[in-house]
Scaffold this motif. Sequence first.
Motif, short mmCIF file in Angstrom:
data_model
loop_
_atom_site.label_atom_id
_atom_site.label_comp_id
_atom_site.label_asym_id
_atom_site.label_seq_id
_atom_site.Cartn_x
_atom_site.Cartn_y
_atom_site.Cartn_z
N ILE A 149 33.20 45.06 29.23
CA ILE A 149 33.49 44.99 30.67
C ILE A 149 34.87 45.57 30.94
CG2 ILE A 149 32.03 42.96 30.99
CD1 ILE A 149 34.57 41.25 31.04
N SER A 150 35.07 46.02 32.18
CA SER A 150 36.35 46.57 32.60
C SER A 150 36.94 45.67 33.68
CB SER A 150 36.16 47.99 33.15
OG SER A 150 37.38 48.52 33.60
N PRO A 151 38.11 45.09 33.43
CA PRO A 151 38.72 44.22 34.45
C PRO A 151 39.55 45.03 35.45
CG PRO A 151 40.01 44.14 32.44
CD PRO A 151 38.85 45.05 32.17
N SER A 152 39.69 44.51 36.63
CA SER A 152 40.54 45.14 37.65
C SER A 152 41.98 44.71 37.44
CB SER A 152 40.06 44.73 39.04
OG SER A 152 40.12 43.33 39.19
N ALA A 153 42.90 45.26 38.23
CA ALA A 153 44.32 44.98 38.09
C ALA A 153 44.63 43.50 38.31
CB ALA A 153 45.13 45.84 39.06
N GLY B 95 42.80 41.05 37.36
CA GLY B 95 42.17 40.23 36.34
C GLY B 95 40.74 39.84 36.62
N CYS B 96 40.13 40.44 37.61
CA CYS B 96 38.74 40.16 37.93
C CYS B 96 37.84 41.27 37.39
CB CYS B 96 38.56 40.04 39.45
SG CYS B 96 39.45 38.66 40.17
N LEU B 97 36.55 40.98 37.30
CA LEU B 97 35.60 41.97 36.80
C LEU B 97 35.51 43.15 37.74
CD1 LEU B 97 33.35 42.85 34.81
CD2 LEU B 97 31.75 41.57 36.26
N ASP B 98 35.69 44.35 37.19
CA ASP B 98 35.52 45.56 37.99
C ASP B 98 34.12 46.13 37.78
OD1 ASP B 98 36.95 47.79 39.60
OD2 ASP B 98 36.02 48.88 37.92
N HIS B 99 33.76 46.34 36.50
CA HIS B 99 32.40 46.77 36.20
C HIS B 99 32.13 46.54 34.71
CE1 HIS B 99 34.76 50.35 35.05
NE2 HIS B 99 33.76 50.62 34.22
N SER B 100 30.88 46.61 34.35
CA SER B 100 30.49 46.46 32.94
C SER B 100 29.66 47.65 32.51
CB SER B 100 29.68 45.17 32.73
OG SER B 100 28.46 45.23 33.44
N LEU B 101 29.66 47.90 31.21
CA LEU B 101 28.89 49.01 30.64
C LEU B 101 27.53 48.51 30.18
CD1 LEU B 101 31.63 50.76 28.46
CD2 LEU B 101 30.96 51.30 30.80
N GLU B 102 26.56 49.39 30.29
CA GLU B 102 25.22 49.04 29.82
C GLU B 102 25.22 49.11 28.29
OE1 GLU B 102 20.62 50.66 30.18
OE2 GLU B 102 22.15 51.41 31.56
N ARG B 103 25.11 47.94 27.68
CA ARG B 103 25.29 47.84 26.23
C ARG B 103 24.33 48.74 25.45
NH1 ARG B 103 24.99 41.94 23.69
NH2 ARG B 103 22.77 42.27 24.05
N ALA B 104 23.12 48.89 25.91
CA ALA B 104 22.12 49.67 25.18
C ALA B 104 22.49 51.15 25.09
CB ALA B 104 20.75 49.51 25.84
#
Length: 425
Positions: free
Chosen positions: A191-195, A197-206
Amino acid sequence: MEPGPPGSSRPTEPGPCLSSQQGADQAASASLQSAAGAQPGRHSLAVAAVLPAGGCGERMGVPTPKQFCPILERPLISYTLQALERVYWIKDIVVAVTGENMEVMKSIIQKYQHKRISLVEAGVTRHRSIFNGLKALAEDQLNCKLSKPEIVIVHDAVRPFVEEDTLLKVVTAAKKHGAAGAIRPLVSTVISPSADGCLDHSLERARHRASEMPQAFLFDVIYEAYQQCSDYDLEFGTECLQLALKYCCTKAKLVEGSPDLWKVTYKRDLYAVESIIKEKISQEICVVTDIEEDNKYVSHLLEEVLKSELNHVKVTSEALCHAGRDLQQIILDQCYNFVCVNVMTSDFQETQKLLSMLEESNLSILYPVVVVSVHFLDFKLVPPSQKMESLMLIREFAKEVKKRNIWLCGLLISYPQNSTEVVCY
């Protein structure tokens, strides 16, 4: 990451090559010749390896750099060198270590009889250490024993369980594509957090993979990439495959790696490594007896009991009374556990013969060897106290052989003939 068990194929167990690898060597040589487009009879690829080993192991939380942490009283990096060294077609192995650890590394090489190892001084970062290793291979200096390879493998000093099959796959792919690296499926979602500290987006693991080691490159490709890369890349970069893509436009072929390619990172990983090594060296027990084949009833019973109780362990038996050719081959094939059954002789001579063979083989340089000396006694003929006194020699002998990494213990089985009563000491 939880380590998986070693591969089912014979592990690349290193150091002094104790067993004959002619068949495996021919198969690997044929594969390399095929990768190089060589005709039968021509030389295979020139392959070298670079191991950056200059890290301080901050995440490990121990004062000793993790590559020098002891596993069964032997430094971790020695196991990794052993795995690479076992692969005969890797001609040179260059290890980059800090100046303060140079003498430590030299002593490891000498103590564990590592071969084909060259040392260079590490840089302040991982990429600078790799670059120093590449420069040592590229420079054709007078009296330099190293020569420029066609393919270079980059591997971590703290990944001790790499097998020849994986190394061969990345080398073959690198010859064809210019670069190649081992990968594994992601265990957790990235996952990628925002500045804030909240979730910005996540990557599709597959769709994504974890980059592992080993990686392999055409030498000219990776060397040119390092010569061109910026100071920022050398200071903060971690991915060699990305450098080949960024500076040489070389797209790496990704090769599925085995579960045992994990990297020792945290202190708990040291215990996992020790557990895996112990499991690996306890897969075979050899029951050695001092009697002829026709009279091996006692050792045969012991062998059957061991097989029934330890059904995951290979149990073999050999007679010590002959020239010992079969037993010598078992030692050469790296069996580390022996039960020496003394039936015909009541003293310690047969066990001493076995210990002498083990010492001459240098088998215990790499891993501890366990020997259980079993003695049978009819206590109606000889009092147990008298026999115990005569066998106290085993204590002193055990102290001596322990210095050579052989762990000796004794078992006295006292019983009257024609009776089911058995007493063990």
